[in-house]
Design an enzyme around this catalytic site. Structure first.
Site, PDB file in Angstrom:
ATOM      1  N   TYR A   1       0.829  13.955   0.647  1.00 53.97           N
ATOM      2  CA  TYR A   1       0.445  14.681   1.861  1.00 53.97           C
ATOM      3  C   TYR A   1       0.641  16.188   1.686  1.00 53.97           C
ATOM      4  O   TYR A   1       1.026  16.894   2.613  1.00 53.97           O
ATOM      5  CB  TYR A   1       1.193  14.131   3.087  1.00 53.97           C
TER       6      TYR A   1
ATOM      7  N   CYS B   1      -1.296  33.792   9.491  1.00 56.12           N
ATOM      8  CA  CYS B   1      -1.016  34.402  10.796  1.00 56.12           C
ATOM      9  C   CYS B   1      -0.661  33.360  11.850  1.00 56.12           C
ATOM     10  O   CYS B   1      -1.418  33.123  12.794  1.00 56.12           O
ATOM     11  CB  CYS B   1      -2.209  35.226  11.240  1.00 56.12           C
TER      12      CYS B   1
ATOM     13  N   ARG C   1       3.244   7.634  -0.320  1.00 56.61           N
ATOM     14  CA  ARG C   1       4.322   8.597  -0.561  1.00 56.61           C
ATOM     15  C   ARG C   1       5.266   8.153  -1.676  1.00 56.61           C
ATOM     16  O   ARG C   1       5.644   8.949  -2.537  1.00 56.61           O
ATOM     17  CB  ARG C   1       5.121   8.741   0.739  1.00 56.61           C
TER      18      ARG C   1
ATOM     19  N   GLU D   1       0.828  -1.214   0.000  1.00 48.53           N
ATOM     20  CA  GLU D   1       0.000   0.000   0.000  1.00 48.53           C
ATOM     21  C   GLU D   1       0.850   1.247   0.000  1.00 48.53           C
ATOM     22  O   GLU D   1       0.836   2.029   0.948  1.00 48.53           O
ATOM     23  CB  GLU D   1      -0.865   0.019   1.267  1.00 48.53           C
TER      24      GLU D   1
HETATM   25  C1  LIG Z   1      -0.820   5.958   5.489  1.00 49.44           C
HETATM   26  C2  LIG Z   1      -0.928   4.533   5.189  1.00 49.44           C
HETATM   27  C3  LIG Z   1      -0.322   4.009   4.057  1.00 49.44           C
HETATM   28  C4  LIG Z   1       0.553   4.814   3.134  1.00 49.44           C
HETATM   29  O1  LIG Z   1       1.673   5.296   3.780  1.00 49.44           O
HETATM   30  P1  LIG Z   1       2.887   5.896   2.928  1.00 49.44           P
HETATM   31  O2  LIG Z   1       3.901   6.236   3.942  1.00 49.44           O
HETATM   32  O3  LIG Z   1       2.374   7.107   2.243  1.00 49.44           O
HETATM   33  O4  LIG Z   1       3.336   4.859   1.980  1.00 49.44           O
HETATM   34  C5  LIG Z   1      -0.530   2.662   3.777  1.00 49.44           C
HETATM   35  N1  LIG Z   1      -1.285   1.891   4.582  1.00 49.44           N
HETATM   36  C6  LIG Z   1      -1.885   2.378   5.694  1.00 49.44           C
HETATM   37  C7  LIG Z   1      -2.708   1.473   6.517  1.00 49.44           C
HETATM   38  C8  LIG Z   1      -1.726   3.704   6.044  1.00 49.44           C
HETATM   39  O5  LIG Z   1      -2.295   4.168   7.144  1.00 49.44           O
END
Ligand SMILES: *Cc1c(COP(=O)(O)O)cnc(C)c1O
Length: 400
Positions: free
Chosen positions: A356, A327, A262, A259
């Protein structure tokens, strides 16, 4: 090369620009790394949830990892097939669970026994069998920033190994639950392989003990978190990453799911802002730009480092803070950075802003969120128009 000047001229600033070729290359690189086994890449939509970004990845074959029903709907709208969509997250409302079950997505990833109870009840009412995975917390220190570390017992995420085992057995015995997956995610911006490998190894052992009692785990989800270069970090090579995970499986027949968020979009994004003017306060130099922390929050939120570049300027560099107009003292993009002298109207490019970035933007200080533009070779298109004042007040009511 992206023509920042032309794009800033056409779309104004502040502006997000995404390099779609970079994103495709990242996807292909990771897919190739995992090609030795059954694998499914589920892009973590929360990193950048623009519909065009998701559909770009969906067209390459990517699935989607979602953390709200809104993200599930985005994934579906962007053309991700339902059988490649995962719904994760520590807290899900009944309506979200119900909708996910009705959409018949690949699986719901559960993070507590209480959540499992809830999913079971709802599945029973709908006369369905919910495909689930359980997020286990392998208690591994991922060696990243504490705000983006998630795999330790002190974090709110997942369940410990013993609890996991117990509730997998409960799930197997329920007619309304089908435990088909297991999941872990130890943190974000990971730059070391060892913690991932350790976590995978612990979770693979659990899968073996579950298979021994006829709980047939088919999806081995290793989460996201692979880091990228913001400054001069040493990062994980995708091939080494895949190899390390495969090495813990010892012939387990599973589909490896990952998953990445980033990793997929971070380095492909640029935040472009314009210099308004410079000022000096008791010897300290500030460059004030038209973008603010409401547009790109990472420096303020995580004290995150982003490379910044003043387009077309060279010359005697001196230390400066690059700050926005919001501000708050925390409204900055860079601190004590060596930067050339600037003139009003100069463009500043903040690098690695694809993940992000826009998704964390807000309307604080009644600032419209930036436009987003996709670049592919020499073609470009706007994938989200800049908000207007009317957009900002559209849902408000003046009660006289
Ligand atoms: C945030 C998240 C990701 C992705 O994280 P990255 O650091 O952007 O790769 C994948 N799986 C879960 C469960 C997350 O919470």
């Amino acid at each position: 090369m992206i023509d920042f000047k032309a794009l800033a001229e056409k779309y104004d600033t502040p502006l997000y620009i995404y390099d779609f070729e970079h994103i495709a290359n990242r996807y292909e690189e990771l897919k190739k790394a995992f090609s030795g086994k059954k694998s499914l890449i589920c892009y973590a939509v929360k990193a950048n949830s623009n519909l065009s970004v998701i559909s770009h990845l969906a067209a390459l074959g990517s699935g989607a990892d979602c953390v709200s029903i809104g993200e599930v709907k985005r994934a579906l709208a962007a053309g991700v097939p339902k059988y490649k969509i995962i719904f994760s997250g520590v807290g899900k409302r009944d309506e979200e669970i119900e909708e996910a079950l009705k959409e018949d997505i690949l699986l719901l990833n559960l993070e507590s026994e209480a959540e499992m109870d809830r999913v079971e009840q709802i599945a029973k009412r709908l006369q369905k069998e919910a495909r689930i995975s359980i997020r286990v917390n392998p208690n591994i220190d991922p060696k990243t920033h504490p705000y983006i570390s998630t795999g330790l017992h002190e974090n709110k995420f997942g369940v410990d190994i013993e609890t996991a085992k117990r509730i997998y057995i409960r799930a197997k015995n329920s007619p309304n639950l089908d435990p088909v997956g297991i999941h872990f995610h130890i943190g974000s911006q990971l730059t070391e392989l060892e913690p991932i490998k350790e976590a995978a190894s612990i979770v693979a052992d659990l899968v073996r003990s579950l298979k021994a009692i006829k709980i047939d785990i088919r999806f081995f989800d290793v989460g996201g978190g692979v880091g990228i270069v913001y400054d001069d970090e040493k990062t994980i090579d995708p091939a080494d990453y895949a190899k390390a995970i495969f090495s813990t499986l010892h012939g387990l027949d599973v589909t490896v799911v990952c998953e990445p968020g980033r990793f997929m979009v971070g380095n492909g994004g640029y935040f472009v802002t314009r210099v308004l003017y410079e000022k000096v306060n008791e010897g300290k130099r500030f460059i004030i730009v038209d973008g603010g922390m409401n547009d790109l929050l990472r420096p303020s939120l995580y004290n995150a480092y982003h490379k910044v570049e003043v387009v077309g300027r060279e010359g005697e560099e001196s230390e400066a803070d690059l700050v926005g107009p919001v501000c708050e003292s925390g409204d900055f993009f860079a601190k004590n950075r060596l930067l050339p002298p600037t003139e009003p109207g100069d463009l500043v490019v903040v690098h690695s802003a694809g993940a992000y970035g826009f998704v964390m933007a807000s309307n604080y200080n009644t600032r419209p969120r930036p436009a987003e533009v996709a670049v592919e070779g020499d073609k470009e298109r706007c994938i989200r128009v800049r908000e207007s004042f009317d957009d900002l007040v559209r849902l408000e009511k003046m009660c006289l």
